[in-house]
Scaffold this active site. Structure first.
Site, PDB file in Angstrom:
ATOM      1  N   ARG A  54      60.630  14.892  38.677  1.00 45.93           N
ATOM      2  CA  ARG A  54      59.990  14.156  37.563  1.00 45.93           C
ATOM      3  C   ARG A  54      60.992  13.275  36.829  1.00 45.93           C
ATOM      4  O   ARG A  54      60.623  12.424  36.034  1.00 45.93           O
ATOM      5  CB  ARG A  54      59.295  15.146  36.612  1.00 45.93           C
ATOM      6  CG  ARG A  54      58.429  14.475  35.575  1.00 45.93           C
ATOM      7  CD  ARG A  54      57.295  15.336  34.989  1.00 45.93           C
ATOM      8  NE  ARG A  54      57.520  16.761  34.977  1.00 45.93           N
ATOM      9  CZ  ARG A  54      58.333  17.398  34.120  1.00 45.93           C
ATOM     10  NH1 ARG A  54      58.994  16.731  33.200  1.00 45.93           N
ATOM     11  NH2 ARG A  54      58.473  18.712  34.187  1.00 45.93           N
ATOM     12  N   TYR A 105      45.047  -8.536  27.805  1.00 44.74           N
ATOM     13  CA  TYR A 105      44.479  -7.670  28.828  1.00 44.74           C
ATOM     14  C   TYR A 105      43.652  -6.578  28.143  1.00 44.74           C
ATOM     15  O   TYR A 105      44.143  -5.924  27.220  1.00 44.74           O
ATOM     16  CB  TYR A 105      45.594  -7.056  29.666  1.00 44.74           C
ATOM     17  CG  TYR A 105      45.094  -5.987  30.597  1.00 44.74           C
ATOM     18  CD1 TYR A 105      44.200  -6.304  31.622  1.00 44.74           C
ATOM     19  CD2 TYR A 105      45.470  -4.668  30.440  1.00 44.74           C
ATOM     20  CE1 TYR A 105      43.708  -5.324  32.458  1.00 44.74           C
ATOM     21  CE2 TYR A 105      44.979  -3.680  31.281  1.00 44.74           C
ATOM     22  CZ  TYR A 105      44.099  -4.021  32.283  1.00 44.74           C
ATOM     23  OH  TYR A 105      43.606  -3.045  33.113  1.00 44.74           O
ATOM     24  N   ASP A 177      54.209  -8.725  28.362  1.00 48.92           N
ATOM     25  CA  ASP A 177      53.537  -8.352  29.602  1.00 48.92           C
ATOM     26  C   ASP A 177      53.670  -9.537  30.551  1.00 48.92           C
ATOM     27  O   ASP A 177      53.063 -10.586  30.344  1.00 48.92           O
ATOM     28  CB  ASP A 177      52.062  -8.027  29.306  1.00 48.92           C
ATOM     29  CG  ASP A 177      51.316  -7.530  30.542  1.00 48.92           C
ATOM     30  OD1 ASP A 177      51.691  -7.918  31.660  1.00 48.92           O
ATOM     31  OD2 ASP A 177      50.338  -6.768  30.371  1.00 48.92           O
ATOM     32  N   LYS A 202      49.637  -5.577  40.602  1.00 49.60           N
ATOM     33  CA  LYS A 202      49.183  -6.945  40.847  1.00 49.60           C
ATOM     34  C   LYS A 202      50.163  -7.674  41.779  1.00 49.60           C
ATOM     35  O   LYS A 202      50.312  -7.280  42.905  1.00 49.60           O
ATOM     36  CB  LYS A 202      48.986  -7.658  39.517  1.00 49.60           C
ATOM     37  CG  LYS A 202      48.210  -6.828  38.467  1.00 49.60           C
ATOM     38  CD  LYS A 202      46.757  -6.577  38.835  1.00 49.60           C
ATOM     39  CE  LYS A 202      46.064  -5.545  37.941  1.00 49.60           C
ATOM     40  NZ  LYS A 202      46.151  -5.795  36.502  1.00 49.60           N
TER      41      LYS A 202
HETATM   42  C1  LIG Z   1      46.064  -4.960  35.335  1.00 53.01           C
HETATM   43  C2  LIG Z   1      46.872  -5.288  34.146  1.00 53.01           C
HETATM   44  C3  LIG Z   1      47.472  -4.275  33.383  1.00 53.01           C
HETATM   45  C4  LIG Z   1      47.252  -2.792  33.662  1.00 53.01           C
HETATM   46  O1  LIG Z   1      47.848  -2.398  34.879  1.00 53.01           O
HETATM   47  P1  LIG Z   1      47.315  -1.179  35.778  1.00 53.01           P
HETATM   48  O2  LIG Z   1      48.293  -1.165  36.905  1.00 53.01           O
HETATM   49  O3  LIG Z   1      45.911  -1.489  36.170  1.00 53.01           O
HETATM   50  O4  LIG Z   1      47.376   0.050  34.929  1.00 53.01           O
HETATM   51  C5  LIG Z   1      48.260  -4.652  32.313  1.00 53.01           C
HETATM   52  N1  LIG Z   1      48.436  -5.962  31.996  1.00 53.01           N
HETATM   53  C6  LIG Z   1      47.867  -6.950  32.711  1.00 53.01           C
HETATM   54  C7  LIG Z   1      48.107  -8.368  32.301  1.00 53.01           C
HETATM   55  C8  LIG Z   1      47.068  -6.651  33.801  1.00 53.01           C
HETATM   56  O5  LIG Z   1      46.489  -7.651  34.484  1.00 53.01           O
END
Ligand SMILES: *Cc1c(COP(=O)(O)O)cnc(C)c1O
Length: 380
Positions: A54, A105, A177, A202
């Site tokens: 972990r 988001y 982000d 993504k």
């Molecule tokens: C999809 C997304 C997230 C969340 O990510 P997950 O891997 O689905 O938990 C956060 N920020 C943005 C801009 C996203 O497109």
């Protein structure tokens, strides 16, 4: 923090970083280490000891090395993008103030909304593209300035250098982000941001087959706190997921370049399409984010938002009519996908009801156009 190798371009880092040392008989590809624990050192734990599963894992570390070099900081891998978002948000003290784009988001907004409701945080939404409006809100102080640029799904571009400065002047930690841009198009730490967050799910992983997240920082204290959060909350990735993401990262530069070129070409054609009233993509000269994106990004990304003239119903008909494009949520894979965002009840109300978010993939652009144009003509 990994040594930044100024001599190597991001494309080369994506291909070469996080591999085993080049010694005779070493594997070229990073192995997946499936082990919940590691043999102890004879004395008390030594620096570099892996300890328990972990705490860390060699396959996570390989991905972390590569992403850290690309973003210019020290990366930590998490179980999902939301696990990374949550780790950063949890650093805000009780009652602390968080300034966030009013249309970010939706998962981030849902999390912050829940924490605000409980009285854990004070959350203020801002028009992120309106620098003066954000500065005004920051004048009364903040603990965390959350930025997303371009935003999901409105593609608003925030003035990164100006807002990092304003956030710091307010005493806030500035988090960005960077999911939409990837470090190939934008490196927020270079503008002074304190931490970058990714949904690795993504573009970084890029093949719609894994969920992962990451946080990257140059601040060693913050890194330790985020690492401690990951360990104690157990927000850890699986080794196989880390390996898939690392394999995906090897072609990040090729995918981002091709998808971005496809997106810009489709945005240009869609802007003249009679069935569409508005196209949002920072590549378009009339887009409100165009000048800023030119100044602070090395490309415009591959997410395009369109508003069909026939409204929300035409948008749903479009989603049903496409054949090559996939009607699905999520984004950033090699496959082109689309979705009317307001079909999700949690989507911010300022997102137009008819808005369809396109995640443009790496297929042939003429095939993508033919399918979209055909679907638009039968769904108006
Ligand atoms: C999809 C997304 C997230 C969340 O990510 P997950 O891997 O689905 O938990 C956060 N920020 C943005 C801009 C996203 O497109």
């Amino acid at each position: 923090m990994p040594e930044p190798d100024d001599a190597l371009s991001p494309a080369t880092i994506a291909v070469t970083a996080g591999r085993p040392d080049k010694v005779p008989n070493a594997p070229l590809s990073t192995p997946v280490v499936h082990s919940s624990t590691y043999v102890a050192s004879p004395d008390s734990p030594q620096p570099g000891d892996l300890g328990y599963g972990r705490w860390t894992n060699p396959t996570w570390q390989a991905f972390e090395t590569a992403l850290g070099l690309l973003e210019g900081g020290d990366a930590l891998l998490f179980a999902s993008g939301m696990a990374a978002v949550s780790a950063v948000v949890e650093q805000v003290p009780d009652g602390g103030r968080v300034v966030v784009p009013a249309a970010a988001y939706n998962g981030t907004l849902v999390l912050l909304g829940q924490l605000a409701e409980r009285g854990r945080l004070d959350v203020v939404g801002v028009e992120t593209a309106d620098t003066d409006a954000v500065r005004d809100v920051l004048r009364t102080g903040a603990h965390l300035l959350w930025l997303e640029t371009p935003t999901n799904p409105l593609l608003e571009v925030a003035d990164l250098p100006a807002l990092v400065e304003a956030g710091h002047a307010a005493g806030a930690v500035v988090a960005v982000d960077n999911t939409f841009s990837t470090p190939l198009l934008q490196t927020p730490l270079a503008y002074g941001a304190d931490v970058v967050v990714h949904s690795v799910t993504k573009y970084l992983a890029g093949h719609s087959d894994v969920l992962l997240g990451a946080a990257v920082t140059r601040d060693q204290q913050l890194r330790e706190r985020l690492h401690g959060h990951r360990t104690t909350r157990g927000a850890i990735p699986g080794p196989a997921e880390a390996w898939l993401a690392l394999r995906g990262l090897r072609t990040l530069h090729l995918r981002v370049e091709r998808a971005g070129a496809n997106a810009a070409e489709l945005a240009r054609r869609l802007a003249d399409h009679p069935a569409i009233t508005r196209v949002r993509h920072p590549s378009l000269p009339h887009d409100p984010g165009h000048a800023r994106a030119l100044a602070q990004m090395r490309g415009f990304g591959a997410i395009v938002a369109i508003e069909p003239a026939g409204g929300a119903e035409a948008a749903e008909r479009l989603a049903a009519a496409v054949e090559l494009w996939v009607h699905t949520t999520s984004l950033g894979g090699v496959e082109s996908t689309l979705e009317r965002r307001r079909r999700h009840a949690s989507e911010p109300l300022r997102v137009p009801e008819s808005l369809v978010r396109l995640s443009v993939g790496v297929e042939d652009v003429e095939d993508l156009w033919a399918d979209l144009d055909r679907a638009l003509s039968i769904s108006r």
